[in-house]
Design a protein around this motif. Structure first.
Motif, PDB file in Angstrom:
ATOM      1  N   TYR A  69      -4.310  40.983  28.333  1.00  0.00           N
ATOM      2  CA  TYR A  69      -3.053  41.303  29.019  1.00  0.00           C
ATOM      3  C   TYR A  69      -3.115  40.785  30.450  1.00  0.00           C
ATOM      4  O   TYR A  69      -4.195  40.669  31.031  1.00  0.00           O
ATOM      5  N   ALA A  70      -1.957  40.441  30.980  1.00  0.00           N
ATOM      6  CA  ALA A  70      -1.913  39.812  32.303  1.00  0.00           C
ATOM      7  C   ALA A  70      -0.617  40.140  33.023  1.00  0.00           C
ATOM      8  O   ALA A  70       0.392  40.479  32.406  1.00  0.00           O
ATOM      9  N   SER A  71      -0.679  40.006  34.337  1.00  0.00           N
ATOM     10  CA  SER A  71       0.519  40.103  35.184  1.00  0.00           C
ATOM     11  C   SER A  71       0.276  39.257  36.421  1.00  0.00           C
ATOM     12  O   SER A  71      -0.872  38.938  36.749  1.00  0.00           O
ATOM     13  N   THR A  72       1.339  38.899  37.098  1.00  0.00           N
ATOM     14  CA  THR A  72       1.197  38.121  38.329  1.00  0.00           C
ATOM     15  C   THR A  72       0.554  38.953  39.433  1.00  0.00           C
ATOM     16  O   THR A  72       0.080  38.401  40.416  1.00  0.00           O
ATOM     17  N   ILE A  73       0.498  40.250  39.271  1.00  0.00           N
ATOM     18  CA  ILE A  73      -0.097  41.123  40.282  1.00  0.00           C
ATOM     19  C   ILE A  73      -1.590  41.321  40.032  1.00  0.00           C
ATOM     20  O   ILE A  73      -2.399  41.216  40.935  1.00  0.00           O
ATOM     21  N   LEU A  83       6.703  47.730  28.090  1.00  0.00           N
ATOM     22  CA  LEU A  83       7.815  48.591  28.497  1.00  0.00           C
ATOM     23  C   LEU A  83       7.931  48.597  30.017  1.00  0.00           C
ATOM     24  O   LEU A  83       6.925  48.491  30.726  1.00  0.00           O
ATOM     25  N   VAL A  84       9.141  48.699  30.512  1.00  0.00           N
ATOM     26  CA  VAL A  84       9.396  48.843  31.944  1.00  0.00           C
ATOM     27  C   VAL A  84      10.152  50.150  32.125  1.00  0.00           C
ATOM     28  O   VAL A  84      11.219  50.350  31.532  1.00  0.00           O
ATOM     29  N   ALA A 121      -2.182  50.722  28.402  1.00  0.00           N
ATOM     30  CA  ALA A 121      -2.516  50.499  29.814  1.00  0.00           C
ATOM     31  C   ALA A 121      -1.204  50.421  30.582  1.00  0.00           C
ATOM     32  O   ALA A 121      -0.169  50.028  30.034  1.00  0.00           O
ATOM     33  N   SER A 122      -1.244  50.816  31.840  1.00  0.00           N
ATOM     34  CA  SER A 122      -0.020  50.740  32.649  1.00  0.00           C
ATOM     35  C   SER A 122      -0.375  50.530  34.113  1.00  0.00           C
ATOM     36  O   SER A 122      -1.510  50.744  34.531  1.00  0.00           O
ATOM     37  N   PHE A 123       0.613  50.098  34.864  1.00  0.00           N
ATOM     38  CA  PHE A 123       0.475  49.997  36.318  1.00  0.00           C
ATOM     39  C   PHE A 123       1.846  50.188  36.938  1.00  0.00           C
ATOM     40  O   PHE A 123       2.879  50.075  36.284  1.00  0.00           O
ATOM     41  N   ARG A 124       1.825  50.500  38.231  1.00  0.00           N
ATOM     42  CA  ARG A 124       3.067  50.693  38.981  1.00  0.00           C
ATOM     43  C   ARG A 124       3.179  49.580  40.017  1.00  0.00           C
ATOM     44  O   ARG A 124       2.187  49.145  40.568  1.00  0.00           O
ATOM     45  N   TYR A 133       1.717  48.545  28.827  1.00  0.00           N
ATOM     46  CA  TYR A 133       1.314  47.711  27.695  1.00  0.00           C
ATOM     47  C   TYR A 133       0.901  48.649  26.563  1.00  0.00           C
ATOM     48  O   TYR A 133       0.189  49.629  26.790  1.00  0.00           O
ATOM     49  N   ARG A 134       1.294  48.323  25.332  1.00  0.00           N
ATOM     50  CA  ARG A 134       0.902  49.112  24.162  1.00  0.00           C
ATOM     51  C   ARG A 134       0.491  48.172  23.030  1.00  0.00           C
ATOM     52  O   ARG A 134       1.187  47.192  22.747  1.00  0.00           O
ATOM     53  N   VAL A 135      -0.599  48.513  22.370  1.00  0.00           N
ATOM     54  CA  VAL A 135      -0.987  47.828  21.139  1.00  0.00           C
ATOM     55  C   VAL A 135      -1.269  48.931  20.121  1.00  0.00           C
ATOM     56  O   VAL A 135      -2.153  49.768  20.335  1.00  0.00           O
TER      57      VAL A 135
END
Length: 170
Positions: free
Chosen positions: A86-90, A132-133, A104-107, A73-75
């Motif tokens: 920011y959100a994700s299903t994980i 970004l992916v 912020a990022s995650f794997r 994620y980038r702002v």
């Protein structure tokens, strides 16, 4: 005539008596010909492989190793501060107010995931949100610089999307 029928019947009976023991000799316990009795070398090898429980005539399939993807994620922008959600299903939803730029990022090894990114400038200035992916842009939006403008990007990417994103990257 009865004599001829009796002779034929007796001959057939004797043939059956003589052939059955021969067939029994050429069979294993399962009443199948033994592998060693097969004349064709390829058939003999296949027979032995089947008897030993090996896969016959197939190429071994390698185990599937889960692929790991990096979601970022980038702002960014000319505004100095922004409210970000920011959100994700994980990982669920996270909310904060912070200075820009923010990252912020995650794997993950999930092949299908929903992600979203919301930003609102806390002062006059532009704001750009990006998801970004694996380093390739998945979603993007930007504001025009007015105070309080809100923007949000979101989407569900799945394995085929990830493959197309990776091909764009090359």
């Amino acid at each position: 005539m009865g004599n001829g029928l009796e002779v034929n019947a007796m001959r057939n009976f004797l043939c059956v008596l003589l052939i059955c023991p021969l067939l029994a000799c050429a069979c294993d316990d399962d009443s199948n010909p033994t592998c060693e009795d097969l004349r064709d070398a390829a058939m003999r090898l296949e027979c032995i492989e089947r008897r030993e429980g090996r896969n016959v005539g197939t190429t071994p399939i390698p185990p599937v190793v889960p692929r790991t993807y990096t979601v970022e994620y980038r702002v960014i922008g000319t505004a100095r501060r922004a409210r970000i959600i920011y959100a994700s299903t994980i990982h669920g939803t996270t909310e904060l107010t912070t200075g820009l730029p923010w990252f912020a990022s995650f794997r993950t090894n999930n092949d299908r995931i929903f992600v979203s990114l919301y930003a609102k400038a806390e002062e006059i200035g532009t704001v750009r949100t990006q998801i970004l992916v694996d380093g390739v842009l998945f979603r993007e939006a930007s504001t025009d610089g007015f105070f309080g403008t809100e923007i949000e990007v979101s989407g569900t990417f799945s394995h085929p999307d990830i493959l197309s994103i990776q091909s764009q990257k090359k």
